[in-house]
Design a protein around this motif. Structure first.
Motif, PDB file in Angstrom:
ATOM      1  N   LEU A 130     -12.681   9.858   4.214  1.00 32.44           N
ATOM      2  CA  LEU A 130     -13.706   9.138   4.966  1.00 32.44           C
ATOM      3  C   LEU A 130     -15.032   9.117   4.214  1.00 32.44           C
ATOM      4  N   ALA A 131     -15.345  10.221   3.553  1.00 34.47           N
ATOM      5  CA  ALA A 131     -16.578  10.272   2.761  1.00 34.47           C
ATOM      6  C   ALA A 131     -16.552   9.246   1.636  1.00 34.47           C
ATOM      7  N   ALA A 132     -15.373   8.989   1.081  1.00 32.04           N
ATOM      8  CA  ALA A 132     -15.256   7.990   0.019  1.00 32.04           C
ATOM      9  C   ALA A 132     -15.638   6.595   0.507  1.00 32.04           C
ATOM     10  N   PHE A 133     -15.482   6.356   1.815  1.00 33.33           N
ATOM     11  CA  PHE A 133     -15.875   5.068   2.394  1.00 33.33           C
ATOM     12  C   PHE A 133     -17.356   5.037   2.780  1.00 33.33           C
ATOM     13  N   GLY A 134     -18.054   6.173   2.629  1.00 31.81           N
ATOM     14  CA  GLY A 134     -19.464   6.233   2.960  1.00 31.81           C
ATOM     15  C   GLY A 134     -19.778   6.919   4.264  1.00 31.81           C
ATOM     16  N   LEU A 153     -19.022   1.684   4.080  1.00 28.73           N
ATOM     17  CA  LEU A 153     -19.773   0.986   3.036  1.00 28.73           C
ATOM     18  C   LEU A 153     -18.935   0.549   1.841  1.00 28.73           C
ATOM     19  N   LYS A 154     -18.009   1.383   1.417  1.00 27.27           N
ATOM     20  CA  LYS A 154     -17.329   1.146   0.141  1.00 27.27           C
ATOM     21  C   LYS A 154     -16.091   0.272   0.317  1.00 27.27           C
ATOM     22  N   LYS A 155     -15.781  -0.514  -0.688  1.00 28.11           N
ATOM     23  CA  LYS A 155     -14.570  -1.333  -0.658  1.00 28.11           C
ATOM     24  C   LYS A 155     -13.575  -0.923  -1.732  1.00 28.11           C
ATOM     25  N   LYS A 156     -13.992  -0.018  -2.637  1.00 22.99           N
ATOM     26  CA  LYS A 156     -13.080   0.568  -3.617  1.00 22.99           C
ATOM     27  C   LYS A 156     -13.157   2.076  -3.476  1.00 22.99           C
ATOM     28  N   VAL A 157     -12.027   2.708  -3.132  1.00 22.20           N
ATOM     29  CA  VAL A 157     -12.038   4.144  -2.876  1.00 22.20           C
ATOM     30  C   VAL A 157     -10.838   4.801  -3.537  1.00 22.20           C
ATOM     31  N   GLU A 158     -10.927   6.120  -3.668  1.00 21.28           N
ATOM     32  CA  GLU A 158      -9.791   6.920  -4.142  1.00 21.28           C
ATOM     33  C   GLU A 158      -9.479   7.960  -3.078  1.00 21.28           C
ATOM     34  N   ILE A 159      -8.201   8.091  -2.745  1.00 12.89           N
ATOM     35  CA  ILE A 159      -7.749   9.022  -1.709  1.00 12.89           C
ATOM     36  C   ILE A 159      -6.728   9.969  -2.309  1.00 12.89           C
ATOM     37  N   ASP A 160      -6.894  11.250  -2.013  1.00  8.44           N
ATOM     38  CA  ASP A 160      -5.950  12.268  -2.489  1.00  8.44           C
ATOM     39  C   ASP A 160      -4.657  12.166  -1.692  1.00  8.44           C
ATOM     40  N   GLY A 161      -3.557  11.906  -2.377  1.00  5.58           N
ATOM     41  CA  GLY A 161      -2.262  11.827  -1.709  1.00  5.58           C
ATOM     42  C   GLY A 161      -1.350  12.991  -2.020  1.00  5.58           C
ATOM     43  N   SER A 162      -1.903  14.071  -2.589  1.00  5.31           N
ATOM     44  CA  SER A 162      -1.058  15.171  -3.064  1.00  5.31           C
ATOM     45  C   SER A 162      -0.624  16.119  -1.951  1.00  5.31           C
ATOM     46  N   ILE A 184      -7.566   0.671  -2.772  1.00  7.34           N
ATOM     47  CA  ILE A 184      -7.400   2.116  -2.621  1.00  7.34           C
ATOM     48  C   ILE A 184      -6.566   2.643  -3.782  1.00  7.34           C
ATOM     49  N   ARG A 185      -7.112   3.601  -4.497  1.00  9.21           N
ATOM     50  CA  ARG A 185      -6.362   4.281  -5.562  1.00  9.21           C
ATOM     51  C   ARG A 185      -5.872   5.619  -5.023  1.00  9.21           C
ATOM     52  N   VAL A 186      -4.600   5.899  -5.257  1.00  2.41           N
ATOM     53  CA  VAL A 186      -3.988   7.113  -4.704  1.00  2.41           C
ATOM     54  C   VAL A 186      -3.236   7.848  -5.817  1.00  2.41           C
ATOM     55  N   PRO A 187      -3.905   8.737  -6.539  1.00  2.00           N
ATOM     56  CA  PRO A 187      -3.192   9.528  -7.539  1.00  2.00           C
ATOM     57  C   PRO A 187      -2.303  10.573  -6.869  1.00  2.00           C
ATOM     58  N   VAL A 209      -0.071  -6.135   2.672  1.00  2.00           N
ATOM     59  CA  VAL A 209      -0.612  -5.148   1.737  1.00  2.00           C
ATOM     60  C   VAL A 209       0.134  -5.298   0.420  1.00  2.00           C
ATOM     61  N   GLU A 210      -0.602  -5.289  -0.670  1.00  2.00           N
ATOM     62  CA  GLU A 210       0.022  -5.298  -1.992  1.00  2.00           C
ATOM     63  C   GLU A 210      -0.237  -3.956  -2.665  1.00  2.00           C
ATOM     64  N   HIS A 211       0.728  -3.521  -3.473  1.00  2.00           N
ATOM     65  CA  HIS A 211       0.505  -2.262  -4.190  1.00  2.00           C
ATOM     66  C   HIS A 211       1.158  -2.310  -5.563  1.00  2.00           C
ATOM     67  N   LYS A 212       0.639  -1.481  -6.457  1.00  2.00           N
ATOM     68  CA  LYS A 212       1.196  -1.328  -7.798  1.00  2.00           C
ATOM     69  C   LYS A 212       1.737   0.093  -7.916  1.00  2.00           C
ATOM     70  N   ASP A 213       3.053   0.213  -7.803  1.00  2.00           N
ATOM     71  CA  ASP A 213       3.738   1.494  -7.965  1.00  2.00           C
ATOM     72  C   ASP A 213       3.176   2.597  -7.061  1.00  2.00           C
ATOM     73  N   PHE A 214       2.729   2.237  -5.863  1.00  2.00           N
ATOM     74  CA  PHE A 214       2.196   3.191  -4.892  1.00  2.00           C
ATOM     75  C   PHE A 214       0.989   3.955  -5.437  1.00  2.00           C
ATOM     76  N   GLU A 215       0.321   3.389  -6.430  1.00  2.00           N
ATOM     77  CA  GLU A 215      -0.874   4.026  -6.995  1.00  2.00           C
ATOM     78  C   GLU A 215      -2.145   3.241  -6.684  1.00  2.00           C
ATOM     79  N   ILE A 216      -2.036   1.925  -6.626  1.00  2.00           N
ATOM     80  CA  ILE A 216      -3.179   1.075  -6.277  1.00  2.00           C
ATOM     81  C   ILE A 216      -2.743   0.143  -5.156  1.00  2.00           C
ATOM     82  N   PHE A 217      -3.459   0.221  -4.034  1.00  2.00           N
ATOM     83  CA  PHE A 217      -3.169  -0.616  -2.875  1.00  2.00           C
ATOM     84  C   PHE A 217      -4.306  -1.610  -2.690  1.00  2.00           C
ATOM     85  N   GLN A 218      -3.952  -2.857  -2.501  1.00  2.00           N
ATOM     86  CA  GLN A 218      -4.948  -3.903  -2.280  1.00  2.00           C
ATOM     87  C   GLN A 218      -4.690  -4.537  -0.914  1.00  2.00           C
ATOM     88  N   ILE A 219      -5.714  -4.454  -0.053  1.00  2.00           N
ATOM     89  CA  ILE A 219      -5.564  -4.885   1.338  1.00  2.00           C
ATOM     90  C   ILE A 219      -6.582  -5.970   1.634  1.00  2.00           C
TER      91      ILE A 219
END
Length: 420
Positions: A130-134, A153-162, A184-187, A209-219
């Motif tokens: 949530l902090a990544a979104f501002g 606020l943010k439209k590009k974020v990274e979320i921990d998926g570990s 959304i980037r999800v390492p 929703v589109e995604h690239k190998d479950f690492e980058i999601f574009q909504i």
């Protein structure tokens, strides 16, 4: 229900209809709450987690009625709320993380609370996400209650998926309704099957929703659920896993209500019981499990950590050493399931070693239980169900303390298990 006696069972033989998936049900309820049209969700099992999700969308202003196993949504949540919002997720981990993301839809202060064991579980992935979104978040040392404020606020974020994919599930759903597109980037995403479930259900509700190998999601933003929909919840592979293992160690079962092509990750329980020597067959839409030679096995449960409790039972009944990997996924459940399984199985002389990311079970074969023994569920529904299976081939009755924990996901578990 505090304590239950389970008589010794000579064998397993019967037919059961599996309750509906609480994972799909909670996602469907969240999506229905965001709909502008009527939605009917059919075949709901009234587990505590499902009831929690219903209570949350009601608190957010959704109007619905229940008719038997159907939820009939009349209108969705109130997106124009101008006062502080508060939701209580009870003891549901998925609902707590999923519905925390709904705060992104509101500028008003948004409080997330819960009860029982959820109060002891870390919410760091939610707070950081949530902090990544501002958003600004006040918490109880990284745990609930969460008091969320500020604008999205943010439209590009990274979320921990570990650690968990549950917050990501909520974010994928909610960002479809924001006024702008989101990336959304999800390492290190874990539990990809659960995200596949989410995407599958979003498609059913008409969201893209589109995604690239479950690492980058574009909504895409500004999406909506405008069509009237009827959705039937499929059977729960997580619940079924206990009966599948029961048959693999004790006889024969026929299970109704499961989808052979389900996207639920716990369907891989079939691979595990086959490795352990059981016969698996689909017949006219029903799943048939038959015990055969019981063998030690190796299995990677990193993508399906809820299978650890039934897999530990399967391994205990096999004579020899079995290894299950993915132990790092067990700390943040209703109990620390690695330690819990080790403690409970020690009561019947089954040694479990936790070696880094591996659980090694030294199986005894049968009979496992030779005298009356009381197991504790540790208020964990999957531990309660797993320990119940140890009545198969036992010489004496067993007892489960805090047996009511099963209400979280499978209220009729004991009734069903005692009939087979």
């Amino acid at each position: 229900m505090n304590k239950i006696r389970i008589p010794a069972k000579n064998s397993i033989d019967g037919t059961l209809t599996i309750p509906s998936s609480k994972s799909y049900a909670q996602r469907a309820i969240a999506l229905a709450g965001l709909s502008k049209s009527s939605v009917v969700i059919r075949n709901l099992t009234d587990s505590d987690d499902v009831l929690a999700a219903q209570g949350i969308i009601a608190a957010l202003g959704a109007i619905f009625v229940r008719s038997g196993k159907d939820l009939i949504l009349k209108s969705g949540i109130d997106m124009n709320c101008d006062s502080e919002i508060s939701i209580n997720c009870k003891e549901s981990g998925l609902s707590t993380r999923l519905f925390s993301s709904f705060s992104l839809l509101f500028d008003e202060d948004f409080t997330v609370n819960g009860e029982g064991s959820i109060a002891q579980r870390t919410m760091e992935m939610v707070i950081d996400g949530l902090a990544a979104f501002g958003k600004s978040i006040d918490s109880n040392k990284g745990k609930i209650p969460l008091k969320i404020s500020g604008k999205t606020l943010k439209k590009k974020v990274e979320i921990d998926g570990s650690i968990s994919s549950q917050f990501l599930t909520g974010v994928l759903i909610v960002t479809s309704f924001l006024k702008r597109d989101t990336e959304i980037r999800v390492p290190k995403l874990k539990s990809k099957p659960y995200i596949e479930m989410t995407l599958d259900l979003m498609r059913y509700f008409g969201l893209k929703v589109e995604h690239k190998d479950f690492e980058i999601f574009q909504i895409k933003g500004n999406q909506s659920i405008g069509e009237e929909l009827v959705y039937e919840v499929e059977g729960d592979w997580s619940a079924a896993s206990f009966h599948i293992v029961a048959a693999a160690v004790g006889g024969h079962i026929q299970l109704k209500g499961l989808k052979a092509d389900s996207r639920q990750g716990d369907k891989v329980i079939l691979d595990a019981v086959k490795r352990a020597g059981a016969s698996v067959e689909w017949r006219n839409g029903d799943l048939i499990i038959q015990k055969d030679e019981l063998l030690p096995f190796e299995f990677d449960a990193g993508e399906c950590p809820d299978l650890f409790p039934p897999l530990a039972v399967l391994a205990a009944y096999a004579s020899g050493k079995s290894t299950i990997s993915g132990v790092h996924r067990l700390k943040h459940k209703e109990s620390d399931r690695g330690i819990t399984l080790q403690q409970e199985f020690a009561k019947i002389g089954v040694r479990i070693d936790l070696n880094g990311d591996e659980m090694v079970i030294h199986g005894k074969g049968t009979p496992i239980v030779q005298k009356e023994v009381t197991f504790s569920s540790h208020n964990d529904h999957r531990i309660a169900m797993a320990m119940s299976l140890l009545s198969i081939g036992a010489e004496k009755s067993i007892y489960i303390e805090h047996a009511g924990a099963v209400d979280k996901s499978y209220p009729d578990f004991y009734k069903d298990f005692l009939t087979i």
